[in-house]
Write a protein that holds these residues in place. Sequence first.
Motif, PDB file in Angstrom:
ATOM      1  N   ASN A 256      -3.260   8.692   5.235  1.00 52.22           N
ATOM      2  CA  ASN A 256      -4.667   8.219   4.287  1.00 52.22           C
ATOM      3  C   ASN A 256      -4.156   7.021   3.665  1.00 52.22           C
ATOM      4  OD1 ASN A 256      -6.600   7.712   2.475  1.00 52.22           O
ATOM      5  ND2 ASN A 256      -6.703  10.040   1.677  1.00 52.22           N
TER       6      ASN A 256
ATOM      7  N   GLY B 142       0.665  -1.382  -0.070  1.00 50.40           N
ATOM      8  CA  GLY B 142       0.178  -0.110  -0.112  1.00 50.40           C
ATOM      9  C   GLY B 142       0.939   1.181   0.036  1.00 50.40           C
ATOM     10  N   ALA B 143       0.293   2.079   0.235  1.00 48.81           N
ATOM     11  CA  ALA B 143       0.674   3.681   0.207  1.00 48.81           C
ATOM     12  C   ALA B 143       0.166   4.699   1.139  1.00 48.81           C
ATOM     13  CB  ALA B 143       0.932   4.238  -0.959  1.00 48.81           C
TER      14      ALA B 143
ATOM     15  N   PHE C 247      -3.937   3.812   1.415  1.00 44.81           N
ATOM     16  CA  PHE C 247      -4.243   3.308   0.243  1.00 44.81           C
ATOM     17  C   PHE C 247      -3.832   2.018   0.069  1.00 44.81           C
ATOM     18  CE2 PHE C 247      -4.274   2.331  -4.228  1.00 44.81           C
ATOM     19  CZ  PHE C 247      -5.517   2.671  -4.604  1.00 44.81           C
TER      20      PHE C 247
END
Lengths: 229, 80
Positions: free
Chosen positions: A146, A100-101, A148
Amino acid sequence: MKAAVIVFPGSNCDRDMKVAIEQSLGTPAHMVWHGDSDLPDVDLIAIPGGFSYGDYLRCGAIAGNSPIMREVVKRAASGTPVLAVCNGFQIATETGMLPGALLRNANQKFICKDVDLKVVGENKRFSGAFASGQVVRFPVAHHDGNYFADDETLARLEGEGLVAFKYADANGEVSDATNINGSRNNIAGIYNEAGNILGLMPHPERLISEQLGGTDGKLFFDNLVNSLN
Amino acid sequence: MKARVTISLKNGVLDPQGKAIAHALHGLGFDNVGEVRQGKVIELDLGDIAAADAPAEVEKMCTQLLANTVIENYEFELLD
């Protein structure tokens, strides 16, 4: 047991991390500069929060390619536990150690406050101090938290119990209303498949005594140190 | 030789900065504006690299550092 804290130009939670580890460990932690390529023989590696390299390009991108991180990635692959907090989490995703990131917060704001987190996946090393489903309170301080991941990765994380913490309310309810930064599925922290890496945006190292407002972080570090001893 | 790398967020990846720009444009009366996506442009001076080697070299730079392919797409053009 020995621990190392990696220090990048722009790290600003490295000292807090050192204090938190040493409080539970009772012996000094190594501070390892990003430009070094030699990492002492340690049982725990902490990648602290901050704004490594000024968050230039993308948060964590340049730190992820620094000489010491090549060694950290190698050690992690051979099973050394890695605790990656905030900017450390961003760096860990940039290196591919975690999937993810971390994107800009959905509301565009820098969020700095204590938050309630639901303990989700079970991992004796990192969350053994808490019961699954329990609510813990750690501070957050980030602009890019956030989380993602694509649908497939998200399903795998959820299905294999690799989600560590979710943004929740004081009763452990996880909803859009408690999703402070827009993270997919309210994810605040995740484990890698092998379970030896934890990446999380909240800062357990900032709540390690009553004078600082709480001790959930101390419980976290006491358990971590005990599990490695 | 120079290269101009354009990096954009993948479809489906939330772009709060793009949303804020769209909101501001609407506030200025540009009502036709729909979705706005913000990206970045990076210009690289590649020195006297052989033209035949440049695409593979820039490709490597994009995948290793310039773009995070979990969330971003990239494209580049080579300029004399």
